[in-house]
Design a protein around this motif. Structure first.
Motif, PDB file in Angstrom:
ATOM      1  N   ARG A 145       0.830  -1.211   0.000  1.00 52.12           N
ATOM      2  CA  ARG A 145       0.000   0.000   0.000  1.00 52.12           C
ATOM      3  C   ARG A 145       0.862   1.258   0.000  1.00 52.12           C
ATOM      4  O   ARG A 145       0.363   2.362  -0.230  1.00 52.12           O
ATOM      5  N   GLU A 148       0.535   3.634  -2.806  1.00 51.85           N
ATOM      6  CA  GLU A 148      -0.688   4.426  -2.920  1.00 51.85           C
ATOM      7  C   GLU A 148      -0.727   5.599  -1.947  1.00 51.85           C
ATOM      8  O   GLU A 148      -1.707   6.336  -1.891  1.00 51.85           O
ATOM      9  N   HIS A 149       0.336   5.773  -1.162  1.00 55.03           N
ATOM     10  CA  HIS A 149       0.334   6.841  -0.168  1.00 55.03           C
ATOM     11  C   HIS A 149       0.242   8.218  -0.829  1.00 55.03           C
ATOM     12  O   HIS A 149       0.778   8.450  -1.909  1.00 55.03           O
ATOM     13  N   ALA A 152       2.965  10.954  -2.090  1.00 53.31           N
ATOM     14  CA  ALA A 152       3.706   9.749  -2.449  1.00 53.31           C
ATOM     15  C   ALA A 152       5.168   9.843  -1.996  1.00 53.31           C
ATOM     16  O   ALA A 152       5.821  10.855  -2.243  1.00 53.31           O
TER      17      ALA A 152
END
Length: 270
Positions: A145, A148-149, A152
């Motif tokens: 995941r 997808e932060h 980014a």
């Protein structure tokens, strides 16, 4: 279980299920039959010995009329499924604004497809059970995941050429893994480089390494060996890892050259 934190979560969930079951006047076998699980599974979950799947909690919540109180525990239970060392690493990765990693014998965990990761865990000796393999694979996939932060983090990886050619799981698994690398490489915050086997000078002969620069400005290292995984916080040791990783990146192909190289290897697999 591997740690007290996970054990405490599972014991708490088990007690809650037992309380709701008894309040509903049902025996373990009756609850099991109603939600599609065996009596032994229900008993093991209530004792904190087995990890209930999300489906188990959702169905138990509905059958026992818990009003969402049992299904709400899915997130805590999911985290408890993952080995402690993976949970600890995932927490650091969640806080990272920059991550750099060098991998020399297989694809870095953050770059692996699910089937590639599953094959790797199935190869472990002594062997894992199917449940343990599922647990480790789920943990590895959950770590991804990080891609997808928002905002980014800057992610860079250096892979040894050998990792692009070693047919872990067979040629089709390798092919899909290479295709996955190409898909990830187009992300603007990701850079993938390849270290060719023919390099005479190589700063990474000490083995794989990972560096994480956190929001606080602190940089940590991480290394894995045969039986150990450790976070490195000593500034002097971290400085050495940073120096080595910088040289490794300079010795490897550029991201653009690496992309062409991966495409070339993928073409050879057809």
């Amino acid at each position: 279980m591997e740690d007290e934190e996970a054990e405490a979560v599972l014991r708490t969930v088990g007690r809650q299920i037992k309380m709701w079951r008894e309040a509903a006047g049902k025996k373990q076998g009756e609850l099991g039959a109603a939600i599609g699980y065996g009596e032994e599974m229900v008993s093991s979950v209530e004792r904190g010995r087995r990890i209930p799947k999300p489906d188990f909690l959702e169905k138990a919540d509905e059958v026992l009329g818990a009003g969402g109180k049992l299904s709400a525990m899915k997130e805590d239970v999911e985290r408890a499924r993952y080995p402690k060392k993976v949970r600890d690493l995932a927490k650091l990765e969640d806080e990272a604004v920059e991550l750099g990693a060098y991998a020399n014998h297989n694809m870095h965990g953050l770059l692996q497809t699910e089937e590639y990761a599953r094959v790797l865990y199935a190869m472990r000796r002594p062997s894992y059970t199917d449940e343990e393999i599922d647990r480790h694979v789920a943990a590895r996939m959950a770590r991804q995941r990080i891609f997808e932060h928002v905002p980014a983090p800057l992610l860079s990886f250096v892979q040894e050429e050998a990792t692009l050619r070693r047919p872990i799981g067979g040629r089709m698994v390798l092919r899909r893994q290479l295709e996955h690398l190409l898909e990830i490489s187009v992300l603007r915050h990701v850079e993938i480089q390849v270290m060719p086997t023919d390099r005479e000078d190589h700063a990474g002969m000490g083995g794989p390494l990972q560096l994480l620069k956190l929001r606080t400005g602190k940089t940590l290292g991480h290394s894995e060996a045969q039986l150990h995984s450790r976070v490195i916080s000593d500034p002097r040791e971290v400085q050495i890892l940073e120096m080595r990783y910088g040289i490794i990146r300079a010795q490897a192909l550029t991201p653009r050259e690496s992309l062409a190289f991966i495409e070339k290897v993928l073409g050879e697999e057809t």
